[in-house]
Design a protein around this motif. Structure first.
Motif, PDB file in Angstrom:
ATOM      1  N   ARG A  57     101.909 -85.334 111.578  1.00  0.00           N
ATOM      2  CA  ARG A  57     100.622 -84.824 112.044  1.00  0.00           C
ATOM      3  C   ARG A  57     100.459 -85.005 113.551  1.00  0.00           C
ATOM      4  NH1 ARG A  57     100.486 -84.937 107.133  1.00  0.00           N
ATOM      5  NH2 ARG A  57      98.890 -84.264 105.701  1.00  0.00           N
ATOM      6  N   ARG A  58     100.768 -86.187 114.035  1.00  0.00           N
ATOM      7  CA  ARG A  58     100.598 -86.442 115.470  1.00  0.00           C
ATOM      8  C   ARG A  58     101.504 -85.549 116.312  1.00  0.00           C
ATOM      9  NH1 ARG A  58     100.202 -91.965 113.449  1.00  0.00           N
ATOM     10  NH2 ARG A  58      98.008 -92.549 113.566  1.00  0.00           N
ATOM     11  N   ALA A  59     102.749 -85.402 115.892  1.00  0.00           N
ATOM     12  CA  ALA A  59     103.686 -84.549 116.637  1.00  0.00           C
ATOM     13  C   ALA A  59     103.229 -83.093 116.595  1.00  0.00           C
ATOM     14  CB  ALA A  59     105.094 -84.688 116.066  1.00  0.00           C
ATOM     15  N   HIS A  60     102.798 -82.643 115.443  1.00  0.00           N
ATOM     16  CA  HIS A  60     102.319 -81.264 115.295  1.00  0.00           C
ATOM     17  C   HIS A  60     101.086 -81.028 116.149  1.00  0.00           C
ATOM     18  CE1 HIS A  60      99.993 -78.038 113.298  1.00  0.00           C
ATOM     19  NE2 HIS A  60     101.180 -77.472 113.182  1.00  0.00           N
ATOM     20  N   HIS A  61     100.125 -81.938 116.070  1.00  0.00           N
ATOM     21  CA  HIS A  61      98.884 -81.779 116.831  1.00  0.00           C
ATOM     22  C   HIS A  61      99.150 -81.777 118.330  1.00  0.00           C
ATOM     23  CE1 HIS A  61      96.927 -81.923 113.084  1.00  0.00           C
ATOM     24  NE2 HIS A  61      96.633 -83.208 113.027  1.00  0.00           N
ATOM     25  N   ALA A  62     100.081 -82.609 118.791  1.00  0.00           N
ATOM     26  CA  ALA A  62     100.420 -82.645 120.219  1.00  0.00           C
ATOM     27  C   ALA A  62     100.990 -81.305 120.666  1.00  0.00           C
ATOM     28  CB  ALA A  62     101.411 -83.770 120.502  1.00  0.00           C
ATOM     29  N   GLU A  63     101.849 -80.715 119.850  1.00  0.00           N
ATOM     30  CA  GLU A  63     102.429 -79.413 120.207  1.00  0.00           C
ATOM     31  C   GLU A  63     101.377 -78.304 120.162  1.00  0.00           C
ATOM     32  OE1 GLU A  63     105.246 -78.590 121.564  1.00  0.00           O
ATOM     33  OE2 GLU A  63     106.030 -80.619 121.472  1.00  0.00           O
TER      34      GLU A  63
END
Length: 187
Positions: free
Chosen positions: A41-47
């Motif tokens: 989730r964190r990686a996706h949201h950052a992108e």
């Protein structure tokens, strides 16, 4: 960071970063499902945020936004498949013989910020346990993709396009899917 303005989504770098994070969780003995779900989730949201910045500042076109969000969703789905399979108690082989067929906005590489994922799940596995195993896997995968945690959620999933719609099985063998498609006339 001015690099955000000019760089584009790099799938290979995204996947390397997630693999590195996974390795770190494994080394620390904390590669549990909750940690991995939040990592995704964190990686996706950052992108998504990086894409949004480029979009708002008019560094990329609407078509490029759709391309980036579609590539990101595809990479996130792929990583979710790998990680979720490793946490499936019923897994009967090292890697699943499994596919996600994308329809709608993802299938057309036209994903927007609030788009859901229209998907069909297929397996190609002759093991007698396959229907049960892949059924459990799809339920786990949908949970990984839709569960709301402190880090947010990833996607809304729509599986209504599967054979026989909402009354059909969540996952279908590739042979049954082919028979269904051939029997549908105009398909």
């Amino acid at each position: 960071d001015s690099r955000i303005q000019h760089d584009r989504f790099d799938r290979a770098a995204f996947e390397r970063e997630l693999a590195d994070r996974h390795a770190a969780w494994v080394r620390s003995g904390q590669a549990d499902e909750e940690s991995l779900i939040d990592t995704l989730r964190r990686a996706h949201h950052a992108e998504v945020f990086r894409t949004l910045v480029r979009d708002v500042e008019a560094y990329i076109t609407v078509e490029e936004v759709a391309d980036e969000l579609s590539a990101l969703a595809d990479a996130t789905l792929e990583r979710s498949l790998r990680w979720a399979w490793k946490h499936l108690k019923q897994a009967h082989r090292p890697d699943p013989r499994f596919a996600v067929i994308a329809y709608g906005k993802l299938g057309g590489k036209e994903l927007g910020y609030g788009s859901d994922l229209d998907v069909v799940f297929l397996y190609d596995d002759d093991d007698e346990r396959a229907p049960e195993v892949y059924g459990a896997f799809v339920r786990k995968l949908i949970g990984w993709l839709t569960l709301r945690t402190a880090a947010g959620e990833l996607f809304d999933i729509d599986t209504a396009l599967r054979p026989n719609g909402n009354s059909g099985l969540l996952v279908t063998s590739i042979t049954s899917f082919e028979q269904y498609q051939r029997g549908r006339g105009s398909n």
